[in-house]
Design an enzyme around this catalytic site. Structure first.
Site, PDB file in Angstrom:
ATOM      1  N   SER A 125      65.715  56.800  43.853  1.00 33.72           N
ATOM      2  CA  SER A 125      65.066  56.709  45.072  1.00 33.72           C
ATOM      3  C   SER A 125      64.431  54.987  44.641  1.00 33.72           C
ATOM      4  O   SER A 125      65.181  54.655  42.678  1.00 33.72           O
ATOM      5  CB  SER A 125      63.348  56.691  45.192  1.00 33.72           C
ATOM      6  OG  SER A 125      62.815  55.801  45.522  1.00 33.72           O
ATOM      7  N   TYR A 149      55.134  60.322  41.201  1.00 36.85           N
ATOM      8  CA  TYR A 149      56.373  60.156  42.209  1.00 36.85           C
ATOM      9  C   TYR A 149      57.751  59.579  41.465  1.00 36.85           C
ATOM     10  O   TYR A 149      58.213  60.176  41.384  1.00 36.85           O
ATOM     11  CB  TYR A 149      56.179  60.244  43.767  1.00 36.85           C
ATOM     12  CG  TYR A 149      57.289  60.586  44.438  1.00 36.85           C
ATOM     13  CD1 TYR A 149      58.435  61.203  44.373  1.00 36.85           C
ATOM     14  CD2 TYR A 149      58.301  59.087  44.408  1.00 36.85           C
ATOM     15  CE1 TYR A 149      59.931  61.536  45.674  1.00 36.85           C
ATOM     16  CE2 TYR A 149      59.218  58.501  45.167  1.00 36.85           C
ATOM     17  CZ  TYR A 149      59.893  59.963  45.463  1.00 36.85           C
ATOM     18  OH  TYR A 149      61.219  59.912  46.078  1.00 36.85           O
ATOM     19  N   LYS A 153      61.305  60.723  39.381  1.00 29.08           N
ATOM     20  CA  LYS A 153      62.547  60.138  39.906  1.00 29.08           C
ATOM     21  C   LYS A 153      62.851  59.497  38.395  1.00 29.08           C
ATOM     22  O   LYS A 153      64.864  59.750  37.874  1.00 29.08           O
ATOM     23  CB  LYS A 153      62.594  59.224  40.644  1.00 29.08           C
ATOM     24  CG  LYS A 153      62.338  60.182  41.989  1.00 29.08           C
ATOM     25  CD  LYS A 153      63.432  61.066  42.350  1.00 29.08           C
ATOM     26  CE  LYS A 153      62.876  61.706  43.613  1.00 29.08           C
ATOM     27  NZ  LYS A 153      63.830  63.045  44.024  1.00 29.08           N
TER      28      LYS A 153
END
Ligand code: NAD
Ligand code: WQD
Length: 337
Positions: A125, A149, A153
């Site tokens: 991302s 989050y 990644k």
């Protein structure tokens, strides 16, 4: 025929990628535990592919289930989408995010290793760029995590790099998606967020269709042309084709890669609202409110490396993203259920 395993296959981006891979001539097998998706997706995919689809209900944290899938289907590569993706929820439930996103990734890689399948395309991302210092964002820009989050990644990419160092037979493609939006042109599959949408376009879609009264525009004093946040929205169909290109590259060429998948063009919140009004013929009432904590002013990709390495570039413009989102929203005002 080359078989590809999709994890998180019933999800928003994976379902579109499934169709793109099938059209490109791959045999696709999907696994999902429906943590954030509906089994109805599978019926729609079978209808759109005009063929039965191959799917196993499985949690990527379950090694025994993964072993069964690898033995039954013998995939040559994995496209790993399975993850939780709500930034705010990751702040309140960090352990669930680390367990699912990192535990699931490690578990999937271990199963791949046991079964001699060493090619993975990974859903990364643009969140790994944290607060950008320079725009457009090139892949060599500094990275950082501003929430759990994002940390999953960043760490996910690191795990895959480490695997490649330990054994160069591993080939991985980390795809840094910018802001995926839109839906399949049929209007049969699309994004179906549970509860209140966190992301802009699904929220705008629900306002346009009358499910919500008005949009809250988070921040109007950013150093951007109209003061609202600027993002690189990319049509999910273009994104799906990016996965096909990345997979082809891993199968054809030795080595690993990390690339941006974006258009290279930023639009403000108000520009997106206007484009959506034009596409839908509906008003999208909004009010300007305070900034959302953690948001950055602007974020958009330099898409040159993807063009160079994958021969891929985004084709569909913002008007088309809004038209396809609107068709999906209108035909499925309550999503898949
Ligand atoms: P999504 O929630 O629609 O899809 C994820 C799918 O994974 C869901 O179907 C969910 O049920 C499944 N899943 C979750 N945990 C699982 C597990 N343990 N076992 C099996 N299945 C599991 O999300 P999406 O928007 O399609 O995102 C796909 C991937 O792309 C994710 O990794 C996400 O972090 C990443 N990504 C998304 C965006 C975005 O804005 N949508 C941007 C950048 C990266
Ligand atoms: C876009 C713009 C908001 C909602 C998030 C994740 C990122 C990635 C993609 C997974 C911003 C504004 C939004 C609303 C608004 N996901 N906005 N009102 O924040 O760029 O990225 O999704 O990897 O990690 O952080 O996307 O769609 O939430 O916001 O004004 O109700 O719309 O402030 O400027 P974002 P978004």
């Amino acid at each position: 025929m080359t078989t590809v395993l999709l994890t998180g296959a019933a999800g928003y981006i994976a379902s579109h990628t499934w169709l793109a891979l099938q059209r490109a001539g791959y045999r696709v097998v999907g696994v999902d535990n429906f943590a954030n998706s509906s089994p109805v997706v599978l019926e729609r995919l079978a209808e759109l592919a005009s063929a039965p689809i191959e799917f196993e209900r499985a949690d990527v944290c379950d090694s025994a289930m993964l072993d069964e899938v690898f033995v039954s289907y013998r995939p040559a590569a994995v496209v790993h989408f399975a993850a939780y993706k709500a930034v705010g929820e990751s702040v309140s439930q960090p352990l669930a995010y680390y367990r699912n996103n990192l535990g699931g990734l490690v578990n999937t890689c271990e199963a791949m290793k046991r079964h001699g399948c060493l090619r993975m395309v990974f859903s990364s991302s643009a969140t790994v760029y944290g607060a950008p210092e320079q725009l457009p964002l090139r892949e060599d820009a500094p990275t950082s995590a501003t929430n759990p989050y994002g940390a999953t990644k960043l760490m996910g990419e690191q795990i895959l790099r480490d695997l490649g160092v330990a054994d160069p037979a591993w080939q991985t493609a980390c795809l840094r998606y910018f802001n995926p939006v839109g839906a399949h042109e049929s209007g049969r599959i699309g994004e179906d967020p549970r509860g209140t949408p966190n992301n802009l376009m699904p929220y705008v879609a629900q306002v346009a269709v009358g499910r919500r009264d008005k949009l809250s525009v988070f921040g109007s004093d950013y150093p951007t042309p109209d003061g609202t946040g600027v993002r690189d929205y990319i049509h999910v169909t273009d994104l799906a084709e990016g996965h096909v290109a990345a997979l082809r590259r891993l199968l054809d060429t030795p080595g690993s890669l990390t690339v941006n998948l974006g258009t290279g063009r930023g639009y403000s919140v108000l520009e997106l609202v206007r484009a959506y009004e034009a596409a839908s013929g509906r008003n999208v009432p909004y009010e300007l409110v305070a900034r959302r904590p953690g948001d950055v002013a602007a974020c958009f990709a330099d898409p040159a490396l993807a063009r160079e390495l994958l021969g891929w570039e985004a084709r569909l413009d913002l008007a088309r993203m809004c038209e396809d989102s609107w068709r999906w929203q209108q035909l499925n005002p309550h999503g898949f259920n």
